[in-house]
Design an enzyme around this catalytic site. Sequence first.
Site, short mmCIF file in Angstrom:
data_model
loop_
_atom_site.label_atom_id
_atom_site.label_comp_id
_atom_site.label_asym_id
_atom_site.label_seq_id
_atom_site.Cartn_x
_atom_site.Cartn_y
_atom_site.Cartn_z
N ASP A 1 0.35 -1.31 -0.12
CA ASP A 1 -0.28 0.03 -0.22
C ASP A 1 0.78 1.54 0.24
OD1 ASP A 1 -2.25 1.65 0.34
OD2 ASP A 1 -1.43 1.84 2.36
N LEU A 2 0.79 2.52 0.07
CA LEU A 2 1.46 3.26 -0.49
C LEU A 2 1.02 4.23 1.04
CD1 LEU A 2 3.69 5.23 -2.12
CD2 LEU A 2 1.08 6.53 -2.95
N ASP A 3 -0.79 5.02 1.01
CA ASP A 3 -0.14 6.37 1.79
C ASP A 3 -0.28 5.25 3.27
OD1 ASP A 3 -0.21 8.41 0.15
OD2 ASP A 3 -3.22 7.76 -0.11
N THR B 1 1.67 9.76 4.11
CA THR B 1 1.07 10.72 3.78
C THR B 1 -0.44 10.29 4.29
OG1 THR B 1 0.59 9.50 1.94
CG2 THR B 1 1.21 11.39 1.50
N LYS C 1 -9.01 5.51 6.23
CA LYS C 1 -7.81 4.94 5.55
C LYS C 1 -7.90 4.01 4.90
CE LYS C 1 -4.47 6.27 9.33
NZ LYS C 1 -3.77 5.97 10.11
N SER D 1 -2.93 0.56 -4.32
CA SER D 1 -3.37 1.70 -3.32
C SER D 1 -4.78 2.19 -3.87
CB SER D 1 -2.10 3.18 -3.98
OG SER D 1 -2.90 4.05 -3.43
N ALA D 2 -4.95 3.10 -3.35
CA ALA D 2 -6.75 3.24 -3.32
C ALA D 2 -6.84 5.63 -3.96
CB ALA D 2 -7.59 2.87 -2.62
N LYS E 1 -10.93 -0.60 -1.49
CA LYS E 1 -11.52 -2.10 0.35
C LYS E 1 -12.10 -1.06 0.62
CE LYS E 1 -5.64 -0.53 -0.84
NZ LYS E 1 -4.95 -0.31 -0.87
N GLU F 1 0.29 -3.38 4.90
CA GLU F 1 -1.57 -2.20 4.57
C GLU F 1 -1.30 -1.56 6.12
OE1 GLU F 1 -3.78 -0.60 3.82
OE2 GLU F 1 -3.23 -1.55 1.83
N ASP F 2 -1.81 -0.29 6.32
CA ASP F 2 -1.34 0.29 7.15
C ASP F 2 -3.39 0.56 8.08
OD1 ASP F 2 -2.11 2.24 5.06
OD2 ASP F 2 -1.94 3.99 6.88
C1 BG6 Z 1 -5.62 6.02 0.07
C2 BG6 Z 1 -5.52 6.80 1.54
O1 BG6 Z 1 -4.36 5.20 0.20
O2 BG6 Z 1 -6.54 6.52 -0.72
C3 BG6 Z 1 -7.09 7.24 1.70
O3 BG6 Z 1 -5.62 6.01 2.99
C4 BG6 Z 1 -7.17 8.28 0.60
O4 BG6 Z 1 -7.37 8.23 3.21
C5 BG6 Z 1 -7.51 6.94 -1.17
O5 BG6 Z 1 -8.72 8.30 0.54
C6 BG6 Z 1 -7.89 7.97 -1.87
O6 BG6 Z 1 -6.52 8.76 -2.08
P1 BG6 Z 1 -6.58 10.37 -3.12
O7 BG6 Z 1 -5.54 10.51 -3.61
O8 BG6 Z 1 -7.18 9.47 -3.84
O9 BG6 Z 1 -7.51 11.16 -2.61
MG MG Z 2 -2.49 3.39 3.71
#
Ligand code: BG6
Ligand code: MG
Length: 219
Positions: A10-12, A18, A46, A115-116, A146, A170-171
């Site tokens: 996962d990224l964030d 972030t 998240k 990542s989402a 997710k 994953e966090d």
């Molecule tokens: C996820 C984050 O990775 O991405 C969420 O954990 C975030 O908090 C989601 O809402 C969507 O991200 P973005 O950058 O497309 O708004």
């Molecule tokens: Mg995350």
Amino acid sequence: METNKGIIFDLDGVIVDTAKFHFLAWRKLANDLGFDFTKEQNEQLKGVSRVESLRKILEWGELELSKTEFKRQMALKNENYLSYVAKMDKSEILPGVQKVIDYLIENNIPFALGSASKNARTILKKINLLDEFDAIVDGTDVSKAKPDPEVFLIAAEKLNVKPENSIVFEDSVAGVQAANNANMISIGIGEEKTLGEADYVFNDFTEIDIDFIKKLLTK
Ligand code: BG6
Ligand code: MG
């Protein structure tokens, strides 16, 4: 190293912190609309898509917005979020992450991003990791958020690795559930009390040593 396994990050909140910028930007939005939400509620945001996040926040604030206003608020949030992202560089890679990535590269172990976020590529570029991944699956590639396993299943397919041979970092609660729903090995990065559903939990990457990764890969 001979392995049929692959890794999905996962990224964030896993590679970079972030998650704190998302929190600040969502909280500003809520405050501007006249209410607030807690850190505990933030855990539920998240891993969740941008649209889903705003839906939840408006529910907490017991507020309804027109379609146009909803879209405008999402855009404002993203603009605010990107003002934090703009200041990022590779020093933002969380401690211990680079060591794992270097090991995977040196040993030809395939790894992907799952990542989402629709900003994933922008962020990877800022931290100089965009070209390191064998596959990138982000918020622009998926239709189901997710805890649906879609994002991880696509990532595993792109790596040519079976779901049961995929290891996910994953966090978020939603992300751990997505990995479990995909029948993958889930590793939670964060607090045990929040991520207890994961197969393994570490506070952060400094607690993960290469031997642990090696063992998982050769199991
Ligand atoms: C996820 C984050 O990775 O991405 C969420 O954990 C975030 O908090 C989601 O809402 C969507 O991200 P973005 O950058 O497309 O708004
Ligand atoms: Mg995350």
